[in-house]
Design a protein around this motif. Structure first.
Motif, PDB file in Angstrom:
ATOM      1  N   THR A  71     -26.631 -21.137  89.822  1.00 53.89           N
ATOM      2  CA  THR A  71     -25.250 -21.378  89.436  1.00 53.89           C
ATOM      3  C   THR A  71     -25.253 -22.241  88.180  1.00 53.89           C
ATOM      4  O   THR A  71     -26.307 -22.474  87.593  1.00 53.89           O
ATOM      5  CB  THR A  71     -24.488 -22.059  90.588  1.00 53.89           C
TER       6      THR A  71
ATOM      7  N   LYS B 185     -25.521 -25.042  85.536  1.00 56.48           N
ATOM      8  CA  LYS B 185     -26.189 -26.328  85.372  1.00 56.48           C
ATOM      9  C   LYS B 185     -25.437 -27.213  84.376  1.00 56.48           C
ATOM     10  O   LYS B 185     -25.165 -28.384  84.642  1.00 56.48           O
ATOM     11  CB  LYS B 185     -27.629 -26.125  84.897  1.00 56.48           C
ATOM     12  N   SER B 186     -25.124 -26.655  83.209  1.00 47.40           N
ATOM     13  CA  SER B 186     -24.423 -27.418  82.180  1.00 47.40           C
ATOM     14  C   SER B 186     -23.709 -26.458  81.249  1.00 47.40           C
ATOM     15  O   SER B 186     -24.050 -25.270  81.162  1.00 47.40           O
ATOM     16  CB  SER B 186     -25.396 -28.300  81.389  1.00 47.40           C
TER      17      SER B 186
ATOM     18  N   VAL C 207     -18.309 -21.380  90.243  1.00 46.27           N
ATOM     19  CA  VAL C 207     -18.579 -22.595  89.468  1.00 46.27           C
ATOM     20  C   VAL C 207     -18.603 -23.779  90.432  1.00 46.27           C
ATOM     21  O   VAL C 207     -17.649 -23.983  91.179  1.00 46.27           O
ATOM     22  CB  VAL C 207     -17.499 -22.810  88.387  1.00 46.27           C
ATOM     23  N   PRO C 208     -19.663 -24.565  90.464  1.00 47.67           N
ATOM     24  CA  PRO C 208     -19.742 -25.685  91.401  1.00 47.67           C
ATOM     25  C   PRO C 208     -18.836 -26.845  90.964  1.00 47.67           C
ATOM     26  O   PRO C 208     -18.222 -26.800  89.894  1.00 47.67           O
ATOM     27  CB  PRO C 208     -21.216 -26.086  91.331  1.00 47.67           C
ATOM     28  N   SER C 209     -18.758 -27.872  91.773  1.00 51.20           N
ATOM     29  CA  SER C 209     -18.062 -29.086  91.374  1.00 51.20           C
ATOM     30  C   SER C 209     -18.767 -29.671  90.155  1.00 51.20           C
ATOM     31  O   SER C 209     -19.997 -29.766  90.123  1.00 51.20           O
ATOM     32  CB  SER C 209     -18.045 -30.097  92.517  1.00 51.20           C
ATOM     33  N   VAL C 210     -17.994 -30.055  89.157  1.00 51.21           N
ATOM     34  CA  VAL C 210     -18.579 -30.486  87.892  1.00 51.21           C
ATOM     35  C   VAL C 210     -17.978 -31.823  87.447  1.00 51.21           C
ATOM     36  O   VAL C 210     -16.878 -32.209  87.852  1.00 51.21           O
ATOM     37  CB  VAL C 210     -18.358 -29.439  86.786  1.00 51.21           C
TER      38      VAL C 210
ATOM     39  N   ARG D 179     -21.320 -30.847  83.336  1.00 50.84           N
ATOM     40  CA  ARG D 179     -22.550 -30.820  84.130  1.00 50.84           C
ATOM     41  C   ARG D 179     -22.193 -30.686  85.601  1.00 50.84           C
ATOM     42  O   ARG D 179     -21.193 -31.262  86.057  1.00 50.84           O
ATOM     43  CB  ARG D 179     -23.376 -32.099  83.926  1.00 50.84           C
ATOM     44  N   ALA D 180     -23.018 -29.919  86.317  1.00 53.57           N
ATOM     45  CA  ALA D 180     -22.816 -29.802  87.751  1.00 53.57           C
ATOM     46  C   ALA D 180     -23.057 -31.148  88.419  1.00 53.57           C
ATOM     47  O   ALA D 180     -23.986 -31.879  88.043  1.00 53.57           O
ATOM     48  CB  ALA D 180     -23.752 -28.749  88.327  1.00 53.57           C
ATOM     49  N   CYS D 181     -22.214 -31.494  89.384  1.00 49.33           N
ATOM     50  CA  CYS D 181     -22.396 -32.742  90.122  1.00 49.33           C
ATOM     51  C   CYS D 181     -23.697 -32.686  90.900  1.00 49.33           C
ATOM     52  O   CYS D 181     -24.022 -31.669  91.542  1.00 49.33           O
ATOM     53  CB  CYS D 181     -21.223 -32.974  91.062  1.00 49.33           C
TER      54      CYS D 181
ATOM     55  N   SER E 295     -15.103 -27.225  92.817  1.00 49.42           N
ATOM     56  CA  SER E 295     -15.649 -25.865  92.715  1.00 49.42           C
ATOM     57  C   SER E 295     -14.539 -24.836  92.728  1.00 49.42           C
ATOM     58  O   SER E 295     -13.520 -24.990  93.412  1.00 49.42           O
ATOM     59  CB  SER E 295     -16.624 -25.637  93.867  1.00 49.42           C
TER      60      SER E 295
END
Length: 359
Positions: A180, A182-183, A282-285, A312-314, A358
């Motif tokens: 998923t 990363k940045s 998209v993950p939590s960022v 950036r992903a948390c 997310s």
């Protein structure tokens, strides 16, 4: 003494044929055969010289060429070329028209890049052949790349960008993925002088900047989803880049990220389903956002509502990257004098930390 003068009629006359050769006489068939044999021998010598090149050198040339259309054409030259082309490690695929591998599904939530094209093709086919199911598309990147067995470095160029923004708005982004996000680095601005959001306050124009950010993240996650079959099929790949002809956005995946993605794809094949949105979740960022109402660049360009966002992903309690790491990431994101200068100028402005769940 009487001189003896010979009589002219005693001198034998020379025939013309004795003086001039017959220049119009055609060459004999033996001469023609000899000439053709010599030409054939010369061509054979040249071909033999090329055949003496080692496979490693020819592969080096193929890696330098890299363009897939050219390499596929080379396969028809000889059996040797046909076998060596498949071993090319560095490839560039310029796609004129991309169809997702699962474009024959009935879902209405396709990515922005495919939805319009898919609906047009399905409508036309249904009109001409209403009782037959549309054939599966044969132009996905994964299907084109099935001709190559040893890909290590791959760049795919799409025909256009994904974002449909207001006039004069320019948004550039570069995202790194594993399984998923990363940045991601996002640079946005307006090139004209008609901006109505020139407030130096951070909240002025915040809605527009958030829309730019979310749009870029959705486009990046849709492109990452498109690559899943390519990643799964080529286990030797070490670097994968997906960009577009408009130079709007870039997805990059490196060795560790590709490994993560393959593991995730294998787990999904074991029962976990891919999201119906046709994009990677998209993950939590965490986002560090900088904004300048107006920038006067040294190159002479003037941009307004300039925005720089480093996403950036948390990490879930792990070490969070600081401002120095974000600065380094932003500085290496974009090529081109104007964009690099805009990033450098925006890094001098105060950064504001935001978080997004997310989606």
């Amino acid at each position: 003494m009487r001189s003896h003068t010979p009589h002219l009629h005693h001198i034998p006359l020379l025939q013309r044929s004795d003086v001039e050769p017959n220049l119009k006489k055609p060459p004999s068939s033996q001469t023609q055969k000899t000439k053709k044999r010599n030409e054939k021998d010369m061509a054979s010598i040249e071909m033999d010289a090329f055949d003496r090149l080692p496979d490693s050198l020819i592969l080096l040339i193929f890696n330098y060429v890299s363009d897939i259309k050219t390499l596929i054409s080379c396969r028809s030259i000889s059996k040797r070329f046909n076998s060596l082309v498949r071993q090319t490690e560095s490839l560039l695929l310029k796609v004129d028209c991309v169809i997702s591998p699962d474009s024959d599904s009935d879902s209405d939530s396709d990515s922005l890049l495919f939805s319009v094209l898919r609906s047009l093709l399905n409508s036309l086919h249904g009109f001409l052949l209403p009782h037959r199911k549309p054939p599966r598309a044969l132009t996905s990147p994964a299907q084109i790349l099935c001709h190559f067995d040893s890909i290590r470095r791959l760049e795919i160029e799409l025909p256009a960008g994904d974002l449909k923004l207001e006039k004069s708005a320019i948004v550039k982004w570069k995202a790194e993925f594993g399984k998923t996000l990363k940045s991601c680095v996002i640079l946005g601005f307006r090139s004209g002088g008609e901006s109505d959001e020139l407030s130096s306050d951070f909240t002025g124009g915040l809605k527009t900047r958030v829309v730019w950010t979310i749009s870029a993240l959705i486009a990046a996650s849709a492109r990452h989803y498109l690559l899943r079959e390519v990643v799964r099929a080529h286990s030797q790949m070490e670097r994968l880049v997906l960009t577009d002809r408009d130079e709007e956005g870039t997805v990059v995946m490196y060795r560790e990220g590709l490994k993560e993605s393959r593991i995730s794809i294998a787990e999904a094949a074991g029962g976990e389903e891919w999201p119906e949105t046709k994009r990677t979740v998209v993950p939590s960022v965490r986002m560090r956002m900088r904004h300048a109402p107006r920038l006067e660049l040294k190159s002479g360009c003037r941009v307004e509502a300039a925005t720089l966002v480093v996403v950036r992903a948390c990490c879930g309690g792990a070490h969070e990257c600081g401002d120095a790491e974000d600065t380094e990431l932003a500085m290496g994101a974009f090529a081109g004098e104007v964009y690099a200068e805009a990033v450098q100028a925006l890094l001098d402005y105060k950064g504001y930390l935001l978080e997004m769940n997310s989606f």
